[in-house]
Design a protein around this motif. Structure first.
Motif, mmCIF file in Angstrom:
data_model
loop_
_atom_site.group_PDB
_atom_site.id
_atom_site.type_symbol
_atom_site.label_atom_id
_atom_site.label_comp_id
_atom_site.label_asym_id
_atom_site.label_seq_id
_atom_site.Cartn_x
_atom_site.Cartn_y
_atom_site.Cartn_z
ATOM 1 N N GLY A 1 0.347 -2.593 -11.912
ATOM 2 C CA GLY A 1 0.399 -1.620 -10.826
ATOM 3 C C GLY A 1 -0.759 -1.776 -9.859
ATOM 4 N N CYS A 2 -1.942 -2.070 -10.380
ATOM 5 C CA CYS A 2 -3.114 -2.313 -9.522
ATOM 6 C C CYS A 2 -2.863 -3.512 -8.608
ATOM 7 C CB CYS A 2 -4.354 -2.562 -10.375
ATOM 8 S SG CYS A 2 -4.982 -1.120 -11.247
ATOM 9 N N SER B 1 -0.697 -2.704 -5.575
ATOM 10 C CA SER B 1 -1.142 -1.643 -4.660
ATOM 11 C C SER B 1 -1.311 -2.159 -3.239
ATOM 12 C CB SER B 1 -2.468 -1.059 -5.158
ATOM 13 O OG SER B 1 -2.326 -0.504 -6.444
ATOM 14 N N HIS B 2 -0.941 -1.300 -2.259
ATOM 15 C CA HIS B 2 -1.063 -1.667 -0.853
ATOM 16 C C HIS B 2 -2.015 -0.750 -0.084
ATOM 17 C CE1 HIS B 2 2.680 -3.818 -1.882
ATOM 18 N NE2 HIS B 2 2.279 -4.673 -0.968
ATOM 19 N N THR B 3 -2.509 0.300 -0.736
ATOM 20 C CA THR B 3 -3.512 1.170 -0.125
ATOM 21 C C THR B 3 -4.597 1.456 -1.153
ATOM 22 O OG1 THR B 3 -2.469 3.252 -0.820
ATOM 23 C CG2 THR B 3 -1.711 2.266 1.257
ATOM 24 N N ASN C 1 -5.688 4.365 -2.022
ATOM 25 C CA ASN C 1 -5.262 5.483 -2.866
ATOM 26 C C ASN C 1 -4.349 5.012 -3.993
ATOM 27 O OD1 ASN C 1 -6.698 7.383 -1.403
ATOM 28 N ND2 ASN C 1 -4.987 7.870 -0.038
ATOM 29 N N GLU C 2 -3.418 4.108 -3.682
ATOM 30 C CA GLU C 2 -2.541 3.561 -4.719
ATOM 31 C C GLU C 2 -3.355 2.821 -5.769
ATOM 32 O OE1 GLU C 2 0.480 1.078 -3.109
ATOM 33 O OE2 GLU C 2 1.381 2.649 -1.869
ATOM 34 N N ASN D 1 -3.671 3.820 -9.806
ATOM 35 C CA ASN D 1 -3.337 2.860 -10.864
ATOM 36 C C ASN D 1 -4.550 2.546 -11.735
ATOM 37 O OD1 ASN D 1 -0.455 1.759 -10.786
ATOM 38 N ND2 ASN D 1 -0.994 1.678 -8.614
#
Length: 570
Positions: free
Chosen positions: A139-140, A143-145, A147-148, A152
């Motif tokens: 998930g990390c 990530s595209h931001t 915060n995401e 994660n």
């Protein structure tokens, strides 16, 4: 008991002794346990405990080492990638949260996972934690931001907490006490090795590919570890082969009676108190001022939660309560154990700062590449690995009480950190920095390696799992606090040093991405870089203060009958 029964028991013990002696040469055989339904070719029976031996022990040791390696590589591998990550996702101001989000859940969940394993089983809990770690590592990477990524990382920390907690617990339970120094050396080496290769992998990946591979690499390695755990952790570990042990069914594990053993209130209070405290330390002087109503409110609520947590643990520790405390009150009245935990906490403070800040200093101030920054951190991490292993060998052979070794290691660490704070603020790499890395790494390695073997010698047997979790939780909590304090200090220092000369708007761009520094005139670039360098020195001065407290804290472990890290010779 008649003569026939006595003769039968003697012959059984003799046969069991001969069998297990062939498995582990030279291992002491005290009393044979009753035979179990499982095969005994990979276990050693001493008294009522069945130890793991043979191929299963080797692969189990490898699994434990892999858990410690993968989790401990996370902080260091991200350290040399942070500049690339924040430049790509435009969030240098949130850089502390990339590490701290991971550390908050990591810090809060270690003891909780240890307690969950008491209810659901070591094997099940360990595999579950590794699965969580692997899934959110992926998930990390996706990530595209910022915060995401931070979210994660928080869930990744939940899995990481269980990995280290269960790895250390399994290590304590798979071998007799006299083998602890050797196991501690293996664990310390795996931990330090993660920190050693992490900056190199992180720097190399960020420089030659995308930073996302920093997290994706955990996936195949984690899957291999899960397979190893499934194969080599015995059924009902650590009660394998014990005829008196009746394993609960899956339904019984999920029953209300079983779940009532969980100290749910204590877990939530611990998580809330930790989260609020680290939040205010990270965001003060960044999102809000220290004297603001927000900062004061968070600190007050956190303090209240800490008090309520202690009250809760005092109540739950009572014999009339079925819930088993996250942090038993008996820990607080055990001075050597509380001294051990305090030293663990204080030793964690400077470790994460050095692993994160030294690579950042080389990149931001000296213009090194991510991989080059990782290479320059090798002296520090190599000395941690080397001294962690050697100190356990030394302690096992000399039988010197650990309190003396911890005192020496703490002083060496103090000297190394004090010298770090005197580095020049010029843009030329000072050659002495490598010498100070060696000193600090040696001191930290000695302390980390020695602390690992103390818990089984100062706590009750029923607290072995949560004591191993507590030892790690305090060290990681120290690391989280250290990073929060260091980030706050750096942001405050840069704001006070640069806002008047370059303006708030341009300062904000620098705090978003250090790449923005190149857009300033040469004389302004020099001013900004010198501000960064002096900020790193200021951080080290604060870490030196924590190291001084650690030297004093070692005195709490002192007792008239000193702790011995190896069993007495028969």
């Amino acid at each position: 008991m008649d003569q026939d029964e006595t003769a039968h028991m003697d012959n059984s013990a003799k046969l069991n002794t001969e069998h297990t002696s062939s498995l582990v040469k030279g291992s002491p055989i005290l009393t044979a346990a009753e035979p179990s339904n499982e095969k005994t070719t990979d276990v050693l029976v001493t008294d009522e405990t069945v130890w793991v031996t043979g191929w299963r022990l080797h692969f189990l040791s490898l699994s434990v080492a892999m858990c410690m390696f993968l989790v401990n590589i996370e902080v260091s591998i991200v350290g040399t990638s942070l500049i690339s990550i924040t430049n790509d996702l435009h969030g240098f101001r949130q850089v502390g949260w990339v590490v701290t989000a991971y550390l908050i859940t990591y810090t809060s969940m270690i003891i909780i996972w240890a307690k969950l394993s008491d209810i659901f089983g070591r094997k099940e809990a360990t595999m579950a934690t590794m699965i969580i770690f692997v899934v959110f590592s992926g998930g990390c990477a996706a990530s595209h931001t910022m915060n995401e990524l931070i979210i994660n990382r928080a869930f990744q920390g939940i899995g990481a907490a269980g990995c280290v907690s269960m790895a250390l617990t399994i290590a304590y339970e798979m071998v007799p006490k006299e083998q602890y120094p050797a196991i501690a050396a293996e664990i310390a080496a795996a931990t330090a090795l993660g920190s050693l290769v992490g900056p190199l992998i992180g720097g190399g990946v960020s420089e030659r590919s995308t930073w996302r591979w920093v997290f994706l690499l955990n996936v195949p390695a984690g899957v291999i570890t899960i397979i190893l755990l499934f194969i080599c952790v015995p059924k009902n570990f650590p009660h394998q082969g014990q005829a008196s042990y009746v394993a609960p069914t899956f339904k019984e594990k999920l029953s209300r009676q079983s779940l009532s053993r969980l100290d749910v209130s204590g877990a939530f209070l611990l998580l809330g108190a930790t989260l609020l405290l680290v939040t205010v330390l990270l965001e003060a002087s960044n999102e809000f001022a220290w004297g603001s109503g927000t900062a004061i409110s968070l600190l007050v609520v956190s303090a209240i939660l800490w008090v309520l947590f202690l009250v809760n643990e005092r109540i739950v520790t009572g014999e009339e309560w079925r819930a088993e405390p996250v942090f038993p009150w008996r820990f607080l009245v055990n001075r050597p154990w509380m001294g051990t935990l305090l030293v663990s906490l204080l030793s964690g403070v400077p470790y994460n700062i050095i692993v994160i800040d030294i690579p950042q200093r080389f990149q931001a101030v000296y213009g090194a590449s991510p991989f080059g920054a990782g290479v320059r951190l090798i002296p520090f991490n190599f000395l941690i690995a080397l001294s962690s292993v050697l100190i356990n060998i030394f302690a096992a052979r000399t039988r010197i009480p650990p309190v003396y070794i911890l005192f020496v290691g703490s002083i060496i660490q103090l000297v190394g950190l004090a010298l770090f704070s005197t580095l020049s603020t010029s843009l030329t790499v000072p050659s002495v920095i490598y010498g100070w890395e060696v000193l600090a790494g040696c001191g930290i390695g000695i302390v980390m390696g020695m602390l690992l073997v103390i818990p089984p010698h100062v706590v009750e047997a029923r607290d072995l799992a949560i004591s191993s979790g507590a030892l790690l939780q305090f060290r990681v909590f120290g690391g989280a606090l250290g990073l929060a304090i260091a980030s706050s200090v750096m942001n405050s220092h840069l704001t006070s040093s640069l806002s008047g000369s370059i303006g708030a708007e341009k300062l904000a761009s620098v705090l978003q991405s250090t790449a923005a520094i190149k857009g300033f005139p040469p004389n302004v670039q020099l001013q900004i870089l010198e501000a960064f360098a002096s900020g790193y020195n200021l951080q080290m001065k604060i870490m030196t203060g924590f190291a001084g407290l650690q030297v004093l804290a070692v005195g709490l472990i002192w007792r008239k009958d000193q702790i011995s890290v190896v069993g007495k010779k028969e």
